[in-house]
Design a protein around this motif. Structure first.
Motif, short mmCIF file in Angstrom:
data_model
loop_
_atom_site.label_atom_id
_atom_site.label_comp_id
_atom_site.label_asym_id
_atom_site.label_seq_id
_atom_site.Cartn_x
_atom_site.Cartn_y
_atom_site.Cartn_z
N LYS A 317 13.07 -12.94 1.24
CA LYS A 317 13.24 -13.31 2.65
C LYS A 317 14.41 -12.56 3.29
CE LYS A 317 11.24 -17.91 2.04
NZ LYS A 317 11.44 -19.38 2.17
N GLU A 366 0.21 -0.98 2.42
CA GLU A 366 0.87 -1.60 3.57
C GLU A 366 -0.13 -1.92 4.67
OE1 GLU A 366 3.88 1.45 4.28
OE2 GLU A 366 5.42 -0.07 3.97
N ALA A 369 -1.97 -5.03 3.78
CA ALA A 369 -1.13 -6.21 3.98
C ALA A 369 -1.02 -6.57 5.45
CB ALA A 369 0.25 -5.99 3.38
N SER A 372 -4.30 -8.16 6.80
CA SER A 372 -4.58 -9.52 6.32
C SER A 372 -3.41 -10.47 6.59
CB SER A 372 -4.86 -9.50 4.82
OG SER A 372 -3.71 -9.05 4.12
N ILE A 373 -2.34 -9.92 7.15
CA ILE A 373 -1.10 -10.67 7.44
C ILE A 373 -0.58 -11.35 6.17
CG2 ILE A 373 0.02 -12.11 9.20
CD1 ILE A 373 -2.54 -12.18 10.74
N SER A 374 -0.73 -10.70 5.03
CA SER A 374 -0.24 -11.26 3.77
C SER A 374 -0.11 -10.15 2.73
CB SER A 374 -1.20 -12.33 3.24
OG SER A 374 -0.81 -12.74 1.93
N LYS A 375 1.02 -10.14 2.05
CA LYS A 375 1.21 -9.16 0.97
C LYS A 375 0.43 -9.54 -0.28
CE LYS A 375 5.80 -7.58 2.43
NZ LYS A 375 7.22 -7.43 2.04
N GLU A 376 0.00 -10.79 -0.37
CA GLU A 376 -0.72 -11.26 -1.55
C GLU A 376 -2.05 -10.52 -1.73
OE1 GLU A 376 0.11 -13.47 -4.05
OE2 GLU A 376 2.09 -13.19 -3.15
N VAL A 377 -2.60 -9.99 -0.63
CA VAL A 377 -3.88 -9.31 -0.73
C VAL A 377 -3.77 -8.06 -1.62
CG1 VAL A 377 -3.54 -7.86 1.33
CG2 VAL A 377 -5.85 -8.45 0.60
N TYR A 379 -1.61 -7.72 -4.19
CA TYR A 379 -1.51 -8.22 -5.56
C TYR A 379 -2.89 -8.63 -6.08
CZ TYR A 379 -0.38 -11.56 -9.31
OH TYR A 379 -0.34 -12.25 -10.50
N ASP A 380 -3.65 -9.32 -5.27
CA ASP A 380 -4.99 -9.75 -5.69
C ASP A 380 -5.90 -8.55 -5.95
OD1 ASP A 380 -4.28 -12.41 -5.48
OD2 ASP A 380 -5.02 -12.63 -3.43
#
Length: 437
Positions: A317, A366, A369, A372-377, A379-380
């Motif tokens: 953060k 990037e 991410a 999808s508004i998420s960095k987890e995408v 990683y998945d």
């Protein structure tokens, strides 16, 4: 018994706890018949019979946490210091101890009337971790037995003449001697006492291993491809990985390549064949090792991350543990578990290697991410793409409280045929079945 060798048999037997007298006599007579010098014959027999005792160890075998063992060798150096323990001043004796297999540091909390050059057998010794290496400890609960001088190698021989292969440099070693070839070499300026000092860094190698080195003194006439002999180099340990340090007290000489040397610059510069992961797990650290296996799990922390622009730590953060709130720098990495059937270890890939292995650039990641508004995408997607892949990794392994980690320097998908790998696996399985009876 020959009266001339009777006193020597008694000396060796006494050093071994008054055991093996008849066997010692037979072995000593045999060695003397083959014209082996008496002192060398006595040392050989002592080391041979010591290996029979479950409580006897050598310097090369020392690891942290050992207790109640015996060790035979020579006090190379010793000094008395005063330290403060729980508010009280105490005298402590520190120095170096060697036995022909290596030289380690020691600490003794009691005055045992020892001096440099003493040949001794220490009973009920133990080890503790100090400065990232196992250190020999003994004191009033230990027993010290003085030995005849000729039964242990001399200080000069242990300190300067015993040449080691790089893979044999043990975690307990504080000094090393070897013949190697320089495979990497560069210079760097470091501040030292208000001045800039130019040091030399690089990588040395023989047919058994590679290790990093740092020279705090000029290496005259040395360059990449030079064969050098060094004596009295200090060994530093970081996370189980040794590095060699040359100082003014180190004897370093450039030599011509001996004809009987089992390695060349070309042979050591090639990537080694993959080592079974089980073998890597046996070591505290290995410099420049190659492993191959299947990715069985892509770990959390993989994907898009943010780093501190000052110290490069991963931030949470927009906060760095060392520098507080910072303007983060985007980065990408992959952390996964690699398994080859003999064991598994953690592997770390930087951004450049992650792009190669993942098949997508950081720009593309990037973009995913952001959409999808998420960095987890990211990683998945990495888990979907990479899990189960067979891959070869080359890098440096080290051990910490979480296990063994391999930080990759290069990574690639091999062109080996799947049928060949299956055949090789079946051969290993069948061989194990046969060996197990």
């Amino acid at each position: 018994m020959d009266e001339r060798i009777a006193p020597h048999v008694e000396e060796i037997s006494r050093a071994l706890g008054n055991r093996y007298a008849e066997e010692i006599r037979i072995e000593l007579e045999k060695l003397l018949q083959f014209k082996v010098p008496l002192d060398e014959a006595k040392r050989t027999i002592l080391n041979r019979f010591m290996s029979r005792s479950p409580t006897s160890v050598q310097v090369k075998d020392l690891v942290s946490g050992m207790n109640s063992f015996d060790i035979t060798g020579r006090i190379i150096s010793i000094e008395k210091r005063t330290v403060t323990v729980q508010g009280e001043q105490r005298s402590v004796f520190t120095g170096s101890f060697g036995d022909g297999t290596g030289i380690c540091s020691f600490t003794c909390w009691d005055d045992m009337s020892l001096k440099a050059g003493d040949a001794v057998r220490i009973k009920n010794a133990y080890t503790r971790l100090w400065n990232n290496r196992p250190e020999l400890y003994f004191g009033k609960r230990s027993q010290i037995e003085k030995l005849p001088d000729g039964m242990v190698q001399g200080i000069e021989e242990m300190s300067h003449q015993n040449l080691k292969k790089l893979q044999d440099i043990a975690p307990a070693d504080v000094v090393a001697n070897s013949i190697v070839v320089i495979v990497e070499m560069y210079h760097r300026d470091v501040p030292m006492k208000g001045k800039l000092l130019t040091i030399t860094e690089g990588v040395i190698a023989d047919e058994t291993a590679k290790l990093p080195f740092t020279s705090w003194t000029p290496l005259k006439g040395a360059d990449i491809g030079s064969f050098i002999r060094f004596e009295g180099a200090t060994v530093r340990i970081f996370r189980g990985l040794p590095s060699i340090n040359f100082s003014e007290s180190t004897a370093v000489s450039v030599i011509s390549q001996p004809e009987d040397l089992p390695f060349t610059l070309e042979s050591v510069s090639k990537a080694s064949d993959p080592v079974p992961i089980g073998k890597v797990l046996e070591k505290s650290g290995i410099f420049d090792v190659t492993v191959a296996g299947n990715i069985i799990s892509v770990r959390p922390g993989s994907g898009m991350i943010d780093r501190c622009p000052v110290c490069n730590r991963v931030t949470q953060k927009a906060n760095c543990r060392a520098h507080g709130s910072v303007d983060c720098v985007s980065d990408m990495r992959i952390k996964f578990i690699l398994d080859d059937g003999t064991g598994s270890l953690h592997v770390m890939l930087n951004c450049e290697l992650s792009e190669v292995v993942y098949g997508k650039s950081m720009y593309e990641a990037e973009k995913m991410a952001l959409e999808s508004i998420s960095k987890e995408v990211v990683y998945d997607d990495m888990k979907r793409v990479l899990t189960g892949k067979y891959i070869v990794i080359r890098g440096n392994s080290s051990r910490n409280e979480f296990g063994v980690t391999l930080v990759a320097k290069s990574a690639w998908y091999p062109n080996t045929d799947l049928k060949e790998r299956i055949s090789s696996l079946l051969e290993r399985i069948e061989g194990k079945v046969i060996d197990d009876g």
